[in-house]
Design a protein around this motif. Structure first.
Motif, PDB file in Angstrom:
ATOM      1  N   TYR A  96     -14.792 -34.244  15.772  1.00 53.09           N
ATOM      2  CA  TYR A  96     -15.499 -34.823  14.623  1.00 53.09           C
ATOM      3  C   TYR A  96     -16.229 -33.764  13.778  1.00 53.09           C
ATOM      4  CZ  TYR A  96     -18.528 -37.299  11.568  1.00 53.09           C
ATOM      5  OH  TYR A  96     -19.171 -37.702  10.424  1.00 53.09           O
ATOM      6  N   PRO A  97     -16.953 -32.803  14.377  1.00 56.68           N
ATOM      7  CA  PRO A  97     -17.616 -31.796  13.529  1.00 56.68           C
ATOM      8  C   PRO A  97     -16.625 -31.004  12.677  1.00 56.68           C
ATOM      9  CG  PRO A  97     -18.556 -31.784  15.731  1.00 56.68           C
ATOM     10  CD  PRO A  97     -17.336 -32.644  15.796  1.00 56.68           C
ATOM     11  N   ILE A  98     -15.412 -30.780  13.191  1.00 48.04           N
ATOM     12  CA  ILE A  98     -14.407 -30.057  12.382  1.00 48.04           C
ATOM     13  C   ILE A  98     -13.967 -30.944  11.213  1.00 48.04           C
ATOM     14  CG2 ILE A  98     -12.199 -28.812  12.406  1.00 48.04           C
ATOM     15  CD1 ILE A  98     -12.493 -28.453  15.427  1.00 48.04           C
ATOM     16  N   MET A 236     -26.028 -32.668  16.463  1.00 48.19           N
ATOM     17  CA  MET A 236     -26.712 -33.957  16.474  1.00 48.19           C
ATOM     18  C   MET A 236     -25.983 -34.977  15.583  1.00 48.19           C
ATOM     19  SD  MET A 236     -29.056 -33.530  18.635  1.00 48.19           S
ATOM     20  CE  MET A 236     -28.325 -32.159  19.507  1.00 48.19           C
ATOM     21  N   ALA A 237     -25.472 -34.484  14.438  1.00 47.34           N
ATOM     22  CA  ALA A 237     -24.758 -35.382  13.520  1.00 47.34           C
ATOM     23  C   ALA A 237     -23.513 -35.945  14.195  1.00 47.34           C
ATOM     24  CB  ALA A 237     -24.366 -34.628  12.251  1.00 47.34           C
ATOM     25  N   ARG A 243     -22.024 -41.842  19.428  1.00 47.75           N
ATOM     26  CA  ARG A 243     -22.799 -42.709  20.352  1.00 47.75           C
ATOM     27  C   ARG A 243     -22.362 -44.175  20.282  1.00 47.75           C
ATOM     28  NH1 ARG A 243     -28.118 -39.109  19.787  1.00 47.75           N
ATOM     29  NH2 ARG A 243     -27.638 -37.797  21.565  1.00 47.75           N
ATOM     30  N   PRO A 244     -22.035 -44.713  19.078  1.00 49.68           N
ATOM     31  CA  PRO A 244     -21.526 -46.091  19.087  1.00 49.68           C
ATOM     32  C   PRO A 244     -20.249 -46.227  19.923  1.00 49.68           C
ATOM     33  CG  PRO A 244     -22.043 -45.389  16.839  1.00 49.68           C
ATOM     34  CD  PRO A 244     -22.213 -44.191  17.713  1.00 49.68           C
ATOM     35  N   SER A 313     -28.928 -42.646  12.904  1.00 48.92           N
ATOM     36  CA  SER A 313     -29.437 -42.026  14.155  1.00 48.92           C
ATOM     37  C   SER A 313     -30.160 -43.048  15.029  1.00 48.92           C
ATOM     38  CB  SER A 313     -30.415 -40.892  13.841  1.00 48.92           C
ATOM     39  OG  SER A 313     -29.929 -40.082  12.835  1.00 48.92           O
ATOM     40  N   LYS A 314     -31.014 -43.860  14.390  1.00 50.35           N
ATOM     41  CA  LYS A 314     -31.798 -44.833  15.162  1.00 50.35           C
ATOM     42  C   LYS A 314     -30.883 -45.906  15.744  1.00 50.35           C
ATOM     43  CE  LYS A 314     -34.271 -48.117  13.243  1.00 50.35           C
ATOM     44  NZ  LYS A 314     -35.259 -48.705  12.336  1.00 50.35           N
ATOM     45  N   GLU A 315     -30.005 -46.434  14.912  1.00 51.81           N
ATOM     46  CA  GLU A 315     -29.138 -47.525  15.365  1.00 51.81           C
ATOM     47  C   GLU A 315     -28.154 -47.046  16.437  1.00 51.81           C
ATOM     48  OE1 GLU A 315     -29.922 -46.807  12.266  1.00 51.81           O
ATOM     49  OE2 GLU A 315     -30.888 -48.638  11.501  1.00 51.81           O
TER      50      GLU A 315
END
Ligand SMILES: Cc1cc2nc3c(=O)[nH]c(=O)nc-3n(C[C@H](O)[C@H](O)[C@H](O)COP(=O)(O)OP(=O)(O)OC[C@H]3O[C@@H](n4cnc5c(N)ncnc54)[C@H](O)[C@@H]3O)c2cc1C
Length: 382
Positions: A96-98, A236-237, A243-244, A313-315
């Motif tokens: 994903y970061p790429i 972090m992004a 995370r979902p 981020s929160k969700e």
């Protein structure tokens, strides 16, 4: 406007993943859990289905799906086996970061070959002494001419022993903490990369978890994905997007436990009636359904926000914390409903309970999720 209808394509993706879980994952899940081996042939089939590269745009050979679409697939695969699912999922975490931050040249160079042949990726952030606090990492990347000299050992790396590509976070200067962290794309064929033996785990035993050591690895400067001050933010992004997908994996595990417990409760007779007729059992089943539905909705919302490019981020942290706690509670209660049988290897619910535990730990512990949520709440209410 709020709607819960899935498009025809989403229903198709979900149905196909359900079938894959039933026909390909479930039949081998028990064996790989018992012997702790990596299901390489299933990974190859997952590649053919496009499950290793759902978020990669079609122009680079991926599926070009959204985060919510990917969550629909993920719930089904995780219901088949969370250890297998997480092995599939981690390539998305690393890629994903790429996809998001890479240059056109980096996307051509790394995403295209990754998609065109069977490949796995790993995300290398944690170290033995650094988990919740990655800004204190010790792995260093020092620029010398046209190369970064990479040194250090990453710990707990999913797919560590099988990855073709490592996304590695390292510091140019440990004193700078998060401001010194950079992110490098590291092909596994570079000299000086050594992975450890698979770590023996309580659950998710089909997944391959190893230490990965980088000893004087020469990483070309053009493999820099994020420079000083950017690497940490990008790590972090990526987690906000993925995370979902872990939260919905927890939903898959919990759903499977609930389905098994419900079926068992309808068959098991005590005091002359199926135990499903005892209110204490019904309440446990009802609480399972409440938790699972709530967790799924939180994951969907975090994914929906991500698909719209909105801050989540929160969700994402809420979904990850809630869903992993739900999975732990539901699988523990499923064992309870099975009684003594639930505590044996004769039934799959004990595996689900072991598989659930680590979801509360990896991709940020449930405590760290609560820190992220509280921090964001305090910012919002300022
Ligand atoms: C099976 C498995 C697979 C993994 N895969 C990967 C991977 O592919 N890539 C990768 O980079 N990492 C991976 N990890 C590492 C994982 O992300 C870390 O284990 C996790 O972030 C926690 O770090 P830690 O284990 O060092 O625990 P620690 O950070 O030492 O935490 C220990 C305990 O202290 C609590 N704690 C820490 N700080 C605070 C605080 N400020 N306030 C309150 N409580 C706190 C934690 O919540 C936890 O309960 C994996 C781990 C496992 C077990």
């Amino acid at each position: 406007m709020i709607g819960f209808d899935l498009t025809a394509e989403q229903k198709w993706l979900q149905g196909k993943a359900r079938q894959f879980a039933k026909e390909v994952i479930q039949p081998i899940a028990g064996q790989h859990d018992r012997d702790g081996t990596f299901p390489l042939s299933v990974m190859k089939q997952a590649h053919q289905e496009g499950y290793l590269t759902p978020l990669v745009p079609k122009e680079y050979g991926g599926q070009g799906l959204g985060v919510l679409d990917t969550c629909l697939i993920a719930e089904e695969l995780a219901a088949g086996c969370m250890g297998v699912y997480v092995s599939i999922f981690v390539s998305t975490l690393a890629l994903y970061p790429i996809i998001k931050f890479g240059t056109k040249e980096q996307k051509e160079r790394f995403l295209k070959p990754f998609c065109s042949k069977f490949s796995l990726a790993s995300y290398c952030l944690s170290e033995l002494t650094v988990g919740s606090d990655p800004a204190s990492m010790k792995t260093t990347a020092i620029l010398e001419g046209d190369i970064y000299l990479l040194n250090g050992t990453k710990m707990w790396i999913t797919n560590g022993g099988f990855a073709d590509l490592y996304l590695v976070f390292a510091t140019t200067n440990p004193n700078k903490k998060h401001k010194g962290i950079i992110c490098l794309i590291v092909p596994s064929h570079l000299e000086g990369i050594i992975h450890g033996e698979p770590i023996e785990k309580m659950g998710q035993r089909a997944s391959n978890t190893t230490a990965v050591t980088f000893r004087q690895v020469n990483v070309p400067k053009e493999n820099l994905l994020a420079g000083e001050g950017e690497g940490f933010k990008k790590a972090m992004a990526a987690l906000d997007i993925t995370r979902p997908m872990i939260a919905i994996g927890a939903v898959g595990v919990a759903r499977m436990a609930m389905e098994l417990a419900t079926q068992y409760a309808k068959k098991r007779i005590q005091f002359g009636v199926p135990i499903a007729q005892h209110q204490a059992i019904q309440f446990m089943l009802a609480d399972m359904a409440i938790g699972i539905e709530g967790a799924r909705l939180l994951a969907y919302k975090a994914a929906w926000l991500a698909d719209r490019g909105m801050r989540n981020s929160k969700e994402a942290a809420m979904a990850k914390a809630f869903a992993s706690d739900v999975a732990m509670k539901v699988t523990t209660d499923a064992v309870q409903i099975y009684g003594g049988m639930g505590y044996t290897k004769w039934h799959p619910v004990e595996k689900l309970m072991r598989d659930a535990k680590v979801i509360q730990i990896y991709e940020g512990t449930v405590q760290i999720m609560r820190i992220i949520i509280a921090r964001r709440m305090l910012e919002e209410l300022n």
